[in-house]
Every structure is written in structure tokens, then in C-alpha cells.
Design a protein around this motif. Structure first.
Motif, PDB file in Angstrom:
ATOM      1  N   ALA A  20       0.506  -1.588  -0.119  1.00 30.04           N
ATOM      2  CA  ALA A  20      -0.361  -0.085   0.322  1.00 30.04           C
ATOM      3  C   ALA A  20       0.438   1.160   0.442  1.00 30.04           C
ATOM      4  N   GLY A  21       2.076   1.335  -0.406  1.00 30.63           N
ATOM      5  CA  GLY A  21       2.910   2.779  -1.417  1.00 30.63           C
ATOM      6  C   GLY A  21       1.838   2.819  -2.356  1.00 30.63           C
ATOM      7  N   PRO A  22       2.449   3.979  -2.669  1.00 30.71           N
ATOM      8  CA  PRO A  22       2.307   5.246  -3.577  1.00 30.71           C
ATOM      9  C   PRO A  22       0.959   4.302  -5.078  1.00 30.71           C
ATOM     10  N   THR A  23       2.050   3.367  -5.679  1.00 27.24           N
ATOM     11  CA  THR A  23       1.861   2.367  -6.654  1.00 27.24           C
ATOM     12  C   THR A  23       0.084   1.494  -5.910  1.00 27.24           C
ATOM     13  N   GLY A  24      -0.139   1.318  -5.015  1.00 26.08           N
ATOM     14  CA  GLY A  24      -0.261   0.059  -4.144  1.00 26.08           C
ATOM     15  C   GLY A  24      -2.043   0.945  -4.678  1.00 26.08           C
ATOM     16  N   LEU A  25      -1.740   1.883  -3.722  1.00 23.99           N
ATOM     17  CA  LEU A  25      -2.546   3.093  -3.662  1.00 23.99           C
ATOM     18  C   LEU A  25      -3.469   3.835  -4.681  1.00 23.99           C
TER      19      LEU A  25
END
Length: 384
Positions: A20-25
Motif C-alpha cells: 500500500a505504497g504510492p503504487t498500490g494506492l
């Protein structure tokens, strides 16, 4: 930034997103906008509260506008950051050339300097407004796929069944390992120092400075609240760079330009340049640092990951997963090549090559087409 802890895992979902870092978010927001059922998991008990990546480029801001056509999403982030219209290249304290963003054909003709936790907070706020959230803390330890789907197992023995699984779980991706996808490339011999400081900086807060020198590359960039981000290559940095170390670094590399008053945060890390051989193995897919890692030169990493997340979300929405890899893997190869060249040019210790670099850069910078080309590449507008 925090997220609701220990949301219970459902039995199944359409898309499981690990990380859930920027990519996952960004991927989760895209899926939520498209009405696709998903579960977003992260092994950390709460989101990051250190700044890490600190630049958001124009193309990423355009993606935020596509995720929220009202413009509120990008406006929220811009309001938390410092827009900068110029990257200045220096040999120590001596100006060599500049890359200007203010003439680019975009609604966001600048680089936005903003801590990563703010970018994550803005994306999480949008996700929650769409009815989603992050499931924490769940560490995925195994992923097994079959003809009908894939099963994730967590460190506490819980399972989640999904039609597709996305690894947005960083360089040491459990999903990539489960998929058996090779991660080819190498690593840089130098270590990198990362520090946020309270600083008196002669060039001021309207530019990002990339200072070349025999000792290595040093980046000085403004952050909100009057702070500055320092990124520097060092032959062997201490595990926890202190105030004296950062002061000595800047005194040596940009003499007379910087006076550090306070060290806010610091870290040491090593950088690899790698791209996954594939972005898909059956029902398992990769995005962000799970698919590509590279030098921080130019601030491309988080931006490329957010754009991966958006592109993959759209591909899942329209059922074109092969198109995702075809579109995004060449971008990663191009970004890795660009940042590798920038790092090698900036950190060369060969006296002759340094002299040639310092002679050519001011000449090339006077060619308008070359300046626009480099600005467009750094802003990632070529990847629309």
C-alpha cells in the motif's frame, strides 16, 4: 499517516493488491473508480511517516486529474508541496546548465517537491472517499495460482482468494518470487545518503540543484516548511548520517553555498538498477518497485510506479492485461537507462570525462530543442 488496523480479510476478491505504497494506492483508487472489487494489503501496521521520495512530476499530476476530473486530488497534493520550475546542473558551486519545466504543454508545468507521506495521504483520502481502505498489518508469505485464481496466505495463516494478484510490494516482492519472474540488472558500488535538513541555501527554494563533483552526485531540493532534501552518493556512508556528516558533505561539495542548521531525518541506502523480465505470469502481475528499481537521479521512481498502478487498474477494467506489460515495461527500461546515464555522468571520477562534461553541458543547454526534450523526459510527459 495511519490506516485502520486489522480490517478483517474477506474470503475472496477480484483483485488482491499486495503493498500500500504510492503504487498500490494508485492502483486501488483506479479500481475503486472502475467499480472493481479489490483488497489492498500491507505488512506495516501504519503508513510511512518519513519523506523518502520527494518529487511528483507533471505526468503523475495529470494521472491524478484523470482519477479525479474535478482537479481536487491534484490540487490537494499541490497545496501540500513546493512547485519548482527548474532543475539546475552545477559542478560544485559553479552553474553549468538548467532544465526548465515552465514551458511544457501540461496543466502542471513544474516539478512538485512534496514528501512521499503526503502523496500517500492524498491517495488514501481519495481511496476512503470511494469506500476503500488498507488492510493492515497482513504480511503475505505465499501466493499459489491455479486455473481459476490465486490464493494468498499471510504470516498469521489467513488466506484470501483472488482472480488476480498484483505485487506492488517493492524490490523484495513476495509476489514476484511466487511468480518465478527474474529481476535482472545490477547495483551501484556507491551508497546513497538521504537527509532532510533545515538549511540556508544560496540558490534559494525555487530550483532543484544537481551538483556534480569528483566525490559524487549531490542533489539539494526544497521541501515544504523551509526544509531541504539532500541526496548524495558516498563511497561508504555511515548507517545513520548525523548533522556533522551532512554539514561536511555540503561544505566539500557545494562550498560556500549551504549552512545546515538542523538535521530532521536521515538514512543510508544502496541502489540497484533492475527490471523484471515480465510483468505478468498468469494471474500474478507486478507494478512499481516490484517491477523496476533504479537510481534516484531525476526523481523518477515513485512517479513511474504511480503511473504503473493507474495503467494496470485501467487494464484490469477493460480486460487488457497483455497491453499493460506492452505499454509499461518499455517505459521502465527507458527510465532505468536514463537514470543510469545521469548517475554515471554525474559521478564519474575520470578527470578528462569530467572536463568534457563540464564543457559540453553549457553548450548543449543553449539548444532550445535539447532543453525541451530533457524537460519532457524528466516530467515523464513522453509516457502519456
Amino acid at each position: 499517516m495511519t490506516s485502520t488496523a486489522a480490517l478483517p480479510l474477506p474470503a475472496r476478491t477480484e483483485v488482491a493488491v499486495v503493498g500500500a505504497g504510492p503504487t498500490g494506492l494508485a492502483l486501488a483508487v483506479t479500481l475503486a473508480e472502475a467499480g472493481i472489487d479489490f483488497v489492498l494489503l500491507d505488512r506495516q501496521a501504519e503508513g510511512a511517516n518519513t519523506s523518502r521520495a520527494a518529487v511528483v512530476h507533471a505526468r503523475t499530476l495529470e494521472v491524478l486529474d484523470e482519477l479525479d476530473p474535478s482537479g481536487a486530488l491534484s490540487a490537494d497534493l499541490v497545496g501540500r508541496g513546493v512547485p519548482v520550475s527548474r532543475f539546475a546542473l552545477r559542478d560544485g558551486a559553479r552553474p553549468l546548465a538548467a532544465v526548465d519545466f515552465d514551458g511544457l504543454p501540461t496543466a502542471h508545468p513544474y516539478a512538485l517537491m512534496v514528501p512521499q507521506y503526503e502523496t500517500e495521504a492524498v491517495l488514501l483520502h481519495r481511496l476512503r472517499a470511494l469506500g476503500g481502505d488498507v488492510h493492515r498489518p497482513y504480511e503475505v508469505t505465499a501466493v499459489a495460482q491455479d486455473a481459476e485464481g490465486a490464493t494468498l496466505t499471510t504470516s498469521t495463516g489467513e488466506t484470501l482468494r483472488a482472480a488476480h494478484v498484483v505485487g506492488a510490494d517493492g524490490m523484495h516482492s513476495a509476489v514476484r518470487a511466487a511468480a518465478g519472474i527474474a529481476f535482472e540488472g545490477g547495483s551501484y558500488g556507491e551508497s546513497f545518503v538521504l537527509a532532510d535538513v533545515d538549511l540556508d541555501w544560496a540558490p534559494g527554494p525555487r530550483e532543484v540543484s544537481l551538483a556534480f563533483g569528483a566525490a559524487g552526485l549531490t542533489v539539494i531540493a526544497p521541501l515544504p516548511g523551509g526544509h531541504y532534501r539532500i541526496v548524495a552518493t558516498v563511497a561508504e556512508a555511515p548507517a545513520q548520517p548525523d548533522l556533522a556528516f551532512v554539514r561536511g558533505l555540503l561544505d566539500e561539495r557545494v562550498p560556500g553555498q549551504a549552512a545546515v542548521r538542523e538535521l530532521v531525518w536521515s538514512s543510508r541506502f544502496r541502489i540497484h538498477h533492475r527490471v523484471a523480465d515480465r510483468y505478468r505470469a498468469g494471474r500474478l502481475l507486478l507494478a512499481g518497485d516490484a517491477a523496476h528499481v533504479h537510481s534516484p537521479a531525476g526523481g523518477q521512481g515513485m512517479n513511474t510506479g504511480i503511473q504503473d498502478g493507474y495503467a494496470l487498474g485501467r487494464a484490469l477494467a477493460v480486460g487488457d492485461l497483455d497491453g499493460y506489460e506492452a505499454a509499461r515495461r518499455p517505459v521502465a527500461l527507458r527510465v532505468v537507462a536514463l537514470t543510469h546515464r545521469m548517475t554515471r555522468v554525474a559521478t564519474t571520477r575520470n578527470r578528462i570525462l569530467r572536463a568534457v562534461r563540464n564543457t559540453l553541458l553549457p553548450v548543449l543547454a543553449r539548444v532550445p530543442a535539447l532543453r525541451v526534450r530533457l524537460a519532457t523526459e524528466l516530467a515523464e510527459l513522453n509516457y502519456r
